[in-house]
Scaffold this motif. Structure first.
Motif, PDB file in Angstrom:
ATOM      1  N   HIS A  75       0.885  -1.162   0.000  1.00  0.00           N
ATOM      2  CA  HIS A  75       0.000   0.000   0.000  1.00  0.00           C
ATOM      3  C   HIS A  75       0.918   1.206   0.000  1.00  0.00           C
ATOM      4  O   HIS A  75       1.559   1.518   1.011  1.00  0.00           O
ATOM      5  CB  HIS A  75      -0.898  -0.003   1.236  1.00  0.00           C
ATOM      6  CG  HIS A  75      -1.686   1.258   1.407  1.00  0.00           C
ATOM      7  ND1 HIS A  75      -2.084   1.723   2.656  1.00  0.00           N
ATOM      8  CD2 HIS A  75      -2.153   2.174   0.511  1.00  0.00           C
ATOM      9  CE1 HIS A  75      -2.753   2.847   2.505  1.00  0.00           C
ATOM     10  NE2 HIS A  75      -2.809   3.149   1.230  1.00  0.00           N
ATOM     11  N   ASP A  76       0.999   1.867  -1.147  1.00  0.00           N
ATOM     12  CA  ASP A  76       1.907   3.001  -1.288  1.00  0.00           C
ATOM     13  C   ASP A  76       1.193   4.284  -0.892  1.00  0.00           C
ATOM     14  O   ASP A  76       0.324   4.777  -1.612  1.00  0.00           O
ATOM     15  CB  ASP A  76       2.416   3.094  -2.731  1.00  0.00           C
ATOM     16  CG  ASP A  76       3.240   4.353  -2.942  1.00  0.00           C
ATOM     17  OD1 ASP A  76       4.081   4.631  -2.067  1.00  0.00           O
ATOM     18  OD2 ASP A  76       3.030   5.057  -3.938  1.00  0.00           O
ATOM     19  N   VAL A  77       1.565   4.823   0.258  1.00  0.00           N
ATOM     20  CA  VAL A  77       1.017   6.087   0.743  1.00  0.00           C
ATOM     21  C   VAL A  77       1.893   7.184   0.156  1.00  0.00           C
ATOM     22  O   VAL A  77       2.797   7.705   0.811  1.00  0.00           O
ATOM     23  CB  VAL A  77       0.981   6.111   2.283  1.00  0.00           C
ATOM     24  CG1 VAL A  77       0.352   7.408   2.800  1.00  0.00           C
ATOM     25  CG2 VAL A  77       0.212   4.909   2.819  1.00  0.00           C
ATOM     26  N   SER A  78       1.645   7.534  -1.105  1.00  0.00           N
ATOM     27  CA  SER A  78       2.582   8.399  -1.825  1.00  0.00           C
ATOM     28  C   SER A  78       2.569   9.827  -1.290  1.00  0.00           C
ATOM     29  O   SER A  78       3.597  10.486  -1.265  1.00  0.00           O
ATOM     30  CB  SER A  78       2.288   8.384  -3.329  1.00  0.00           C
ATOM     31  OG  SER A  78       0.923   8.571  -3.597  1.00  0.00           O
ATOM     32  N   GLN A  79       1.430  10.385  -0.916  1.00  0.00           N
ATOM     33  CA  GLN A  79       1.357  11.645  -0.161  1.00  0.00           C
ATOM     34  C   GLN A  79       2.172  12.776  -0.813  1.00  0.00           C
ATOM     35  O   GLN A  79       2.716  13.632  -0.133  1.00  0.00           O
ATOM     36  CB  GLN A  79       1.856  11.399   1.275  1.00  0.00           C
ATOM     37  CG  GLN A  79       1.145  12.185   2.343  1.00  0.00           C
ATOM     38  CD  GLN A  79       1.540  11.728   3.736  1.00  0.00           C
ATOM     39  OE1 GLN A  79       2.569  11.073   3.954  1.00  0.00           O
ATOM     40  NE2 GLN A  79       0.716  12.055   4.705  1.00  0.00           N
ATOM     41  N   ILE A  80       2.228  12.768  -2.139  1.00  0.00           N
ATOM     42  CA  ILE A  80       3.080  13.710  -2.861  1.00  0.00           C
ATOM     43  C   ILE A  80       2.342  14.266  -4.073  1.00  0.00           C
ATOM     44  O   ILE A  80       2.922  14.532  -5.115  1.00  0.00           O
ATOM     45  CB  ILE A  80       4.415  13.017  -3.257  1.00  0.00           C
ATOM     46  CG1 ILE A  80       5.481  14.022  -3.704  1.00  0.00           C
ATOM     47  CG2 ILE A  80       4.198  11.905  -4.275  1.00  0.00           C
ATOM     48  CD1 ILE A  80       6.043  14.844  -2.573  1.00  0.00           C
ATOM     49  N   HIS A  81       1.029  14.519  -3.899  1.00  0.00           N
ATOM     50  CA  HIS A  81       0.175  14.844  -5.031  1.00  0.00           C
ATOM     51  C   HIS A  81       0.026  16.353  -5.216  1.00  0.00           C
ATOM     52  O   HIS A  81      -1.062  16.923  -5.075  1.00  0.00           O
ATOM     53  CB  HIS A  81      -1.171  14.139  -4.867  1.00  0.00           C
ATOM     54  CG  HIS A  81      -0.995  12.661  -4.765  1.00  0.00           C
ATOM     55  ND1 HIS A  81      -0.668  11.884  -5.853  1.00  0.00           N
ATOM     56  CD2 HIS A  81      -1.026  11.813  -3.706  1.00  0.00           C
ATOM     57  CE1 HIS A  81      -0.532  10.629  -5.474  1.00  0.00           C
ATOM     58  NE2 HIS A  81      -0.735  10.566  -4.171  1.00  0.00           N
ATOM     59  N   HIS A  82       1.159  16.993  -5.560  1.00  0.00           N
ATOM     60  CA  HIS A  82       1.156  18.433  -5.772  1.00  0.00           C
ATOM     61  C   HIS A  82       0.342  18.813  -7.011  1.00  0.00           C
ATOM     62  O   HIS A  82      -0.113  19.951  -7.123  1.00  0.00           O
ATOM     63  CB  HIS A  82       2.584  18.951  -5.938  1.00  0.00           C
ATOM     64  CG  HIS A  82       3.501  18.589  -4.810  1.00  0.00           C
ATOM     65  ND1 HIS A  82       3.071  18.416  -3.518  1.00  0.00           N
ATOM     66  CD2 HIS A  82       4.856  18.374  -4.788  1.00  0.00           C
ATOM     67  CE1 HIS A  82       4.112  18.109  -2.740  1.00  0.00           C
ATOM     68  NE2 HIS A  82       5.193  18.074  -3.490  1.00  0.00           N
ATOM     69  N   SER A  83       0.195  17.875  -7.943  1.00  0.00           N
ATOM     70  CA  SER A  83      -0.542  18.126  -9.179  1.00  0.00           C
ATOM     71  C   SER A  83      -0.983  16.784  -9.744  1.00  0.00           C
ATOM     72  O   SER A  83      -0.482  15.726  -9.333  1.00  0.00           O
ATOM     73  CB  SER A  83       0.360  18.835 -10.196  1.00  0.00           C
ATOM     74  OG  SER A  83       1.357  17.933 -10.686  1.00  0.00           O
ATOM     75  N   PRO A  84      -1.909  16.786 -10.708  1.00  0.00           N
ATOM     76  CA  PRO A  84      -2.274  15.519 -11.360  1.00  0.00           C
ATOM     77  C   PRO A  84      -1.073  14.833 -12.022  1.00  0.00           C
ATOM     78  O   PRO A  84      -1.032  13.601 -12.093  1.00  0.00           O
ATOM     79  CB  PRO A  84      -3.311  15.955 -12.399  1.00  0.00           C
ATOM     80  CG  PRO A  84      -3.943  17.179 -11.806  1.00  0.00           C
ATOM     81  CD  PRO A  84      -2.810  17.895 -11.110  1.00  0.00           C
ATOM     82  N   ALA A 131       0.023  -3.685  -6.008  1.00  0.00           N
ATOM     83  CA  ALA A 131       0.080  -2.463  -5.203  1.00  0.00           C
ATOM     84  C   ALA A 131      -1.315  -1.883  -5.025  1.00  0.00           C
ATOM     85  O   ALA A 131      -2.186  -2.042  -5.886  1.00  0.00           O
ATOM     86  CB  ALA A 131       0.990  -1.422  -5.856  1.00  0.00           C
ATOM     87  N   ALA A 132      -1.497  -1.207  -3.898  1.00  0.00           N
ATOM     88  CA  ALA A 132      -2.662  -0.365  -3.683  1.00  0.00           C
ATOM     89  C   ALA A 132      -2.140   1.069  -3.658  1.00  0.00           C
ATOM     90  O   ALA A 132      -1.329   1.428  -2.801  1.00  0.00           O
ATOM     91  CB  ALA A 132      -3.353  -0.712  -2.373  1.00  0.00           C
ATOM     92  N   PHE A 133      -2.566   1.861  -4.618  1.00  0.00           N
ATOM     93  CA  PHE A 133      -2.154   3.253  -4.713  1.00  0.00           C
ATOM     94  C   PHE A 133      -2.961   4.067  -3.712  1.00  0.00           C
ATOM     95  O   PHE A 133      -4.180   4.164  -3.798  1.00  0.00           O
ATOM     96  CB  PHE A 133      -2.387   3.769  -6.139  1.00  0.00           C
ATOM     97  CG  PHE A 133      -2.400   5.265  -6.262  1.00  0.00           C
ATOM     98  CD1 PHE A 133      -1.234   6.000  -6.099  1.00  0.00           C
ATOM     99  CD2 PHE A 133      -3.584   5.950  -6.549  1.00  0.00           C
ATOM    100  CE1 PHE A 133      -1.246   7.384  -6.204  1.00  0.00           C
ATOM    101  CE2 PHE A 133      -3.602   7.331  -6.665  1.00  0.00           C
ATOM    102  CZ  PHE A 133      -2.431   8.051  -6.492  1.00  0.00           C
ATOM    103  N   GLY A 134      -2.273   4.654  -2.729  1.00  0.00           N
ATOM    104  CA  GLY A 134      -2.939   5.474  -1.734  1.00  0.00           C
ATOM    105  C   GLY A 134      -2.928   6.932  -2.146  1.00  0.00           C
ATOM    106  O   GLY A 134      -1.869   7.568  -2.156  1.00  0.00           O
ATOM    107  N   TYR A 135      -4.097   7.455  -2.520  1.00  0.00           N
ATOM    108  CA  TYR A 135      -4.201   8.853  -2.968  1.00  0.00           C
ATOM    109  C   TYR A 135      -4.398   9.759  -1.760  1.00  0.00           C
ATOM    110  O   TYR A 135      -5.509   9.991  -1.297  1.00  0.00           O
ATOM    111  CB  TYR A 135      -5.349   9.002  -3.963  1.00  0.00           C
ATOM    112  CG  TYR A 135      -5.509  10.417  -4.508  1.00  0.00           C
ATOM    113  CD1 TYR A 135      -4.411  11.119  -5.004  1.00  0.00           C
ATOM    114  CD2 TYR A 135      -6.758  11.030  -4.537  1.00  0.00           C
ATOM    115  CE1 TYR A 135      -4.547  12.399  -5.499  1.00  0.00           C
ATOM    116  CE2 TYR A 135      -6.912  12.318  -5.045  1.00  0.00           C
ATOM    117  CZ  TYR A 135      -5.807  13.001  -5.526  1.00  0.00           C
ATOM    118  OH  TYR A 135      -5.943  14.282  -6.024  1.00  0.00           O
ATOM    119  N   PHE A 136      -3.280  10.286  -1.255  1.00  0.00           N
ATOM    120  CA  PHE A 136      -3.285  11.149  -0.084  1.00  0.00           C
ATOM    121  C   PHE A 136      -3.020  12.603  -0.513  1.00  0.00           C
ATOM    122  O   PHE A 136      -2.953  12.905  -1.695  1.00  0.00           O
ATOM    123  CB  PHE A 136      -2.238  10.691   0.928  1.00  0.00           C
ATOM    124  CG  PHE A 136      -2.646   9.481   1.733  1.00  0.00           C
ATOM    125  CD1 PHE A 136      -2.916   9.580   3.085  1.00  0.00           C
ATOM    126  CD2 PHE A 136      -2.770   8.238   1.128  1.00  0.00           C
ATOM    127  CE1 PHE A 136      -3.295   8.469   3.834  1.00  0.00           C
ATOM    128  CE2 PHE A 136      -3.157   7.122   1.863  1.00  0.00           C
ATOM    129  CZ  PHE A 136      -3.421   7.237   3.220  1.00  0.00           C
TER     130      PHE A 136
END
Length: 532
Positions: free
Chosen positions: A187-196, A213-218
């Motif tokens: 489960h990737d808690v990417s937490q880096i979504h400054h833009s699309p 993987a489970a993409f974690g949209y944080f």
């Protein structure tokens, strides 16, 4: 095709699309009884991996290994064969006549499900070891640990300067590193979504890694606080992301909605996630005023509306420092809890809540968290989990006596939590992880009909031999070097100790280039002996 390349941000995928598998000569060795004390060959025949593994109708058999299925209905075998057809496990038995199917000789090996990591910030791979001495938040002590901290440095300095290409290479390299370690799902808690574009880079990397993987949209970590992310579209972009990337359930990468309760207006993320039918995940830990927030959620009074509550769709990370009210509600709702034992102990999240979970009849899954502080090695996660719980319980038992005869070694009092076993932590790291990510119908155990996420571990190696007890060998003795072969959805991804179809030197250079840019853009000097 790589989305970043298509958009004019070239990535080096040297060899990543090659057809690297060659035909292997089939053999038909019948399985015989195994004496766990018998002499073992020093190494299996290297050979080639099975041809076209993972493709429909392609069959191969993993022959003669000690099979630990992690499925009570299937059981364990001192010596058995595992038949894989396409991406699924077809059969497990002491001896399988596989006809002309290719053979993987697993003599002297342990065959088991791949490990499942339910919480990992892979975008931080380039920052490995930077925060080895640090804690979460500056504590005013002026000490090395209390000054160079996660919140101030990783989130407020480094994370805001990431470009999409930095996200991509960090995610890709971190994922491949764990694949090499036998972790077949994250489960990737990417937490880096400054833009699309940042979001798409993270997702593309997860697909390109070739593992589950489970993409974690944080949220847009750090940049959201500083206001340096004008392109930020969290949480609304979840609708596009779900439609564009996750329209099919029959793919390796799925999606989880992040909804951090310490963020103003977190209710919106929860509602979007639930409307899309996604799990809703959040870090729940001692600081950031989270305890009273969880108490409100426990009473169905959370969020801006004062009506938001907990559900079985919640995946909570850490759960340190929470009240009995919060815990009971999490239990009653059927929410899942991912515990990062080494990180929580090291970074002052609070005591890992394993004893509390045992008292409620709950079990955790295991998570790596951040490599800027500690290793993503999953053998470490299992060992630390077991060591920490046994330390606490063993001391509890000793204190039930008087530390002198005749009660210096007391019998545990009724109600004392049972000591964790190697089998327990293996379950946490496999089947529990699958359940917590809603993947237990696909993976987590070696069960005929499930997809073949399998690792083959070398028990003849100098750090393990002689093999006397399979769960004990895996948890108490093994490390990354024992991970000989890794299979994801039937496809061989690591073979006899080496990742296939991956140009590690080239990828490492790209990661180092990204590291150099991130440090320079953040204004942080690179000092190999900082804090010494």
């Amino acid at each position: 095709m790589c989305k970043l390349c298509d958009e004019g941000n070239p990535q080096d995928h040297s060899g990543s699309r090659r057809d690297f598998l060659k035909a292997a000569t089939a053999t038909g060795v019948a399985a015989a009884g195994l004496n766990l004390f018998a002499a073992r060959p020093a190494a299996a025949d290297v050979g080639d991996p099975p041809a076209d593994s993972g493709k429909p109708s392609t069959r191969y058999v993993i022959r003669g290994g000690s099979v630990m299925s992690m499925d009570p209905k299937v059981g364990d075998f001192a010596r058995a064969d595992v038949l894989v057809e396409g991406k699924k496990i077809k059969a497990i038995a002491p001896s399988i006549n596989a006809g002309s199917a290719d053979v993987i000789d697993a003599t002297g090996r342990i065959v088991m499900p791949g490990f499942i990591d339910t919480h990992h910030h892979q975008f931080e791979t380039a920052l490995r070891s930077f925060l080895a001495d640090g804690v979460l938040i500056n504590d005013g002590s002026g000490s090395p640990s209390g000054s160079t901290t996660y919140f101030e440095f990783i989130l407020l300095k480094f994370a805001p300067v990431y470009r999409p290409q930095d996200v991509y290479i960090n995610e890709l390299f971190g994922g491949l590193s764990q694949l090499d370690d036998g972790v077949t799902t994250v489960h990737d808690v990417s937490q880096i979504h400054h833009s699309p574009q940042h979001s798409d880079a993270a997702i593309q990397a997860l697909f390109d890694t070739g593992r589950r993987a489970a993409f974690g949209y944080f949220e847009s970590a750090g940049a959201a606080i500083l206001g340096t992310n004008p392109g930020n579209q969290y949480p609304d972009d979840a609708v596009r992301i779900k439609k564009q990337w996750f329209s099919s359930r029959d793919q390796l990468v799925s999606m989880i909605m992040g909804g951090e309760v310490y963020l103003p207006g977190y209710e919106k993320a929860w509602k979007i996630g639930r409307a899309l039918g996604l799990q809703v995940a959040a870090h729940i830990l001692s600081p950031f005023n989270i305890r009273p927030t969880l108490d409100l959620l426990a009473q169905g009074k959370g969020g801006d509306s004062g009506t938001l509550g907990l559900g079985a769709d919640n995946l909570f990370i850490h759960m340190t420092g929470m009240s009995d009210l919060g815990w009971q509600a999490v239990h009653d709702a059927g929410a899942q809890v991912s515990v990062a034992f080494p990180i929580e102990m090291n970074m002052r999240h609070g005591k890992p809540p394993i004893i509390k979970m045992q008292s409620l009849g709950m079990e955790p899954s295991l998570s790596v968290d951040v490599e800027c502080t500690m290793t993503a090695d999953f053998f470490t996660q299992m060992r630390v989990c077991m060591n920490m719980q046994r330390m606490v319980v063993n001391q509890m038992i000793l204190e039930q006596g008087a530390f002198e005869a005749p009660s210096q070694w007391p019998t545990p009092a009724p109600g004392t939590p049972p000591l964790l076993t190697t089998r327990d932590v293996l379950r946490y790291g496999t089947m529990n992880g699958a359940k917590h990510l809603r993947l237990d119908g696909k993976v987590g155990s070696l069960t005929p009909g499930k997809e073949a996420d399998i690792i083959i571990l070398d028990a003849t190696a100098i750090n393990v031999a002689p093999l006397n007890q399979v769960p004990g060998a895996v948890v108490s003795l093994m490390d990354r070097t024992n991970v000989e072969t890794v299979i994801v959805a039937g496809k061989v991804r690591k073979w006899k100790g080496k990742l296939l179809d991956v140009d590690i030197p080239s990828l490492r250079q790209q990661l180092e280039n990204s590291r150099d840019y991130i440090f320079a853009a953040a204004g942080i000097p690179q000092n190999l002996f900082s804090g010494q």
